[in-house]
Motif scaffolding. Structure first.
Motif, short mmCIF file in Angstrom:
data_model
loop_
_atom_site.label_atom_id
_atom_site.label_comp_id
_atom_site.label_asym_id
_atom_site.label_seq_id
_atom_site.Cartn_x
_atom_site.Cartn_y
_atom_site.Cartn_z
N ALA A 93 34.41 28.65 57.58
CA ALA A 93 35.41 28.83 56.68
C ALA A 93 36.85 29.10 57.04
O ALA A 93 37.57 29.36 56.44
N GLY A 94 36.85 29.25 58.75
CA GLY A 94 38.15 29.75 59.05
C GLY A 94 38.37 31.06 59.29
O GLY A 94 37.62 31.96 58.74
N GLU A 95 39.32 31.40 59.84
CA GLU A 95 39.62 32.92 60.17
C GLU A 95 40.29 33.62 59.13
O GLU A 95 40.41 34.93 59.05
N ALA A 96 40.80 32.72 58.17
CA ALA A 96 41.95 33.27 57.44
C ALA A 96 41.50 33.70 56.06
O ALA A 96 42.37 33.83 55.20
N VAL A 97 40.16 33.80 55.83
CA VAL A 97 39.56 34.09 54.45
C VAL A 97 40.19 35.60 54.11
O VAL A 97 40.13 36.75 54.98
N GLN A 148 36.52 22.31 48.27
CA GLN A 148 35.49 21.03 48.10
C GLN A 148 34.63 21.23 49.45
O GLN A 148 33.31 21.13 49.41
N ALA A 149 35.16 21.52 50.51
CA ALA A 149 34.40 21.39 51.92
C ALA A 149 33.53 22.71 51.99
O ALA A 149 32.48 22.47 52.78
N MET A 150 33.85 23.63 51.25
CA MET A 150 32.81 24.67 51.39
C MET A 150 31.53 24.42 50.22
O MET A 150 30.55 25.40 50.04
N GLY A 151 31.53 23.40 49.51
CA GLY A 151 30.48 23.01 48.34
C GLY A 151 29.25 23.29 49.14
O GLY A 151 28.74 22.78 50.21
N GLY A 152 28.53 24.00 48.02
CA GLY A 152 27.19 24.10 48.36
C GLY A 152 26.74 25.18 49.48
O GLY A 152 25.64 25.72 49.64
N HIS A 153 27.76 25.77 49.78
CA HIS A 153 27.56 26.96 50.96
C HIS A 153 28.45 28.18 50.50
O HIS A 153 28.75 28.96 51.29
N LYS A 205 30.52 26.39 39.19
CA LYS A 205 29.10 26.52 39.51
C LYS A 205 28.57 25.28 40.30
O LYS A 205 27.57 25.42 41.39
N PRO A 206 29.14 24.04 40.26
CA PRO A 206 28.45 23.00 41.04
C PRO A 206 28.71 23.09 42.38
O PRO A 206 28.11 22.52 43.36
#
Ligand code: N2P
Length: 390
Positions: A188-192, A203-208, A249-250
Motif C-alpha cells: 500500500a506504500g508508506e504514505a497511508v 483499484q490496485a488494493m481491490g480485494g485486499h 463493497k466490491p
C-alpha cells in the motif's frame, strides 16, 4: 505467536468440562490447567505469584476456602479474541486454585446479543465503554464486589472518573486502544495517512481491504472521513455513510474483527481498518505492517470488565479483576497484546518502545473521540450498519 484462541496450545489444553451450564462449542477449557500445570512446572516455588503477581490476593480471599465445593471454584470469563497473553490464566489458576473457563467473542454486538438472550453463566464479560449505558439500562450487569478489589487504587484517575461509570461501581478497565488503519507498506506504500485508504480504496488494493465488523467503528470512522460529527444521528449523514461504504463493497475482502490480524500477517490483507493492539500483533509477525491513526481523527475506546447480573461466581470474578489490576499482570497483558494499560504503575515494567510509542499512547493533540452508543443512536447506527453489511 501464541494468542488466546482456539489455536492456543496451552490455553486450549482440553479437559473435561467442569460444569455444562456454561458449555458451548468454542469454550476454551483452560480449566484443569492447575492440575496440568503441576506437571508443566507451576508446582513448588513457582506456584508462583503469591506476593509476586498479586500480593493483595490472599487478603482479598484469593485462595479458595478449603473444602469449597468444586462448583464454587470456577470462573467463567468471556473476553475479546486475541486479548490476553498465554500465562495470565494459568498463573491465576495456580495462584487461587480456581478453575477458569475462557471463551472469546469478536464484537460488541455479538456480546450484547448473547447477554440479552438470557443467562449465560459467565462471570466476567469485557464490553467496550460506549456500551455500558446500554448494559446498565437493560440491567445486564451487577455492582462489583469492590471489597474484594483493593487494587482498584492502582487505576489511573482518568479511568476512575469516567462518565459511563464514575467510581468503577460496575466496571473496571481491562485495556484501552484506538481505531486506525493497519497497512502493508510494501503493497500500500508508506504514505497511508487518511481514512480514504479504506473508505475509498484504489483499484490496485481491490480485494485486499477490510473494515471492522463493529457498529461504532464502521459508522463512526466513516462519519469522521466524510467530515461529519462522529456522533451524528442525522438521517442524511447516515445515508451518506451507507452509500459510500456500499459503493466500495466490491473492493473489500470483507468485514471482520477477528481474522484481520492473521490476514495482515499473511500479506492477504493490505489495508485494514483495525484496532491498535491487533495491528501491532500482526506487525510482530510481519514487519511490513504499520499502524496509523488517520489525520482526519479517530476513535478511542476502553474495554471494561463487568459482572453479568446472575453470574454464578461474582466473588471469583472480583478476585480475577483484582489480579488483572496488579501492575505486573497489567504489564504482562499489555506487553503481549500491545494495547494501552489503565495502570500507569505498570509502565516501568513495559518495554520502553511500547510506552514511548505515540500509536499506543497517543499525545493529547491526536484527534480522538470517545463515543457513547445509546438509545436512538444505537438504533440508527445499527440500522445503517445492517444496510451496509447485511
Ligand atoms: C482485541 C480487540 C479489542 C478491542 N482483539 C475492541 N474493543
Amino acid at each position: 505467536m501464541v494468542r488466546a484462541g482456539k489455536e492456543d496450545p496451552e490455553l486450549n489444553m482440553l479437559m473435561p468440562p467442569p460444569d455444562r451450564r456454561v458449555g458451548r462449542r468454542s469454550f476454551l477449557q483452560v480449566a484443569g490447567l492447575l492440575v496440568a500445570a503441576g506437571a508443566a512446572g507451576y508446582a513448588g516455588g513457582t506456584v508462583a505469584g503469591w506476593g509476586d503477581d498479586d500480593p493483595a490476593a490472599p487478603a482479598a480471599g484469593g485462595q479458595a476456602a478449603p473444602g469449597a465445593r468444586p462448583a464454587d471454584r470456577l470462573l467463567n470469563i468471556y473476553n475479546w479474541s486475541d486479548y490476553i497473553d498465554d500465562r495470565t490464566i494459568p498463573l491465576f489458576q495456580a495462584l487461587t486454585n480456581l478453575r477458569v473457563n475462557y471463551d472469546v467473542y469478536s464484537s460488541n454486538e455479538d456480546l450484547l446479543a448473547r447477554m440479552r438472550a438470557g443467562p449465560t453463566g459467565y462471570d466476567i464479560i469485557v464490553p467496550t465503554n460506549n456500551f455500558i449505558p446500554t448494559y446498565l439500562k437493560l440491567g445486564l450487569i451487577q455492582p462489583l464486589r469492590q471489597d474484594l478489589i483493593p487494587n482498584l487504587t492502582n487505576l489511573d484517575r482518568e479511568f476512575v472518573e469516567t462518565d459511563y461509570d464514575p467510581g468503577n461501581r460496575y466496571t473496571v478497565p481491562y485495556q484501552w486502544g484506538t481505531t486506525g488503519i493497519g497497512f502493508n507498506r510494501r503493497r500500500a506504500g508508506e504514505a497511508v495517512d487518511s481514512w480514504a485508504a479504506v473508505f475509498e480504496p484504489s483499484q490496485a488494493m481491490g480485494g485486499h481491504v477490510s473494515l471492522l465488523r463493529e457498529v461504532t467503528d464502521l459508522i463512526g470512522c466513516a462519519l469522521i472521513y466524510l467530515g461529519k460529527s462522529p456522533n451524528s444521528i442525522k438521517d442524511a449523514d447516515l445515508a451518506e455513510v451507507v452509500r459510500l461504504v456500499r459503493s466500495i463493497k466490491p473492493k473489500l475482502k470483507g468485514f471482520t474483527t477477528d481474522t484481520y490480524i492473521d490476514e495482515l500477517a499473511a500479506n492477504e490483507t493490505w489495508v485494514a481498518q483495525g484496532w491498535s493492539g491487533d495491528v501491532f500483533q500482526a506487525q510482530d509477525q510481519n514487519p511490513d505492517v504499520s499502524y496509523v491513526i488517520p489525520k482526519e481523527g479517530s476513535l478511542r475506546f476502553v474495554d471494561v470488565m463487568a459482572v453479568p447480573k446472575g453470574a454464578p461466581h461474582p466473588g471469583n470474578a472480583a478476585r480475577f479483576i483484582n489480579y488483572v489490576l496488579h501492575p505486573k499482570v497489567q504489564a504482562r497483558i499489555s506487553k503481549y497484546v500491545s494495547y494501552g494499560t489503565p495502570v500507569s504503575l505498570s509502565k516501568p515494567l513495559l518495554p520502553s518502545d511500547q510506552t514511548s510509542d505515540p500509536a499506543i499512547y497517543p499525545p493529547a493533540s491526536t484527534k480522538l473521540s470517545i463515543l457513547t452508543l445509546t438509545g436512538q443512536k444505537l438504533q440508527k447506527w445499527q440500522a445503517a450498519y445492517d444496510a451496509i453489511v447485511k
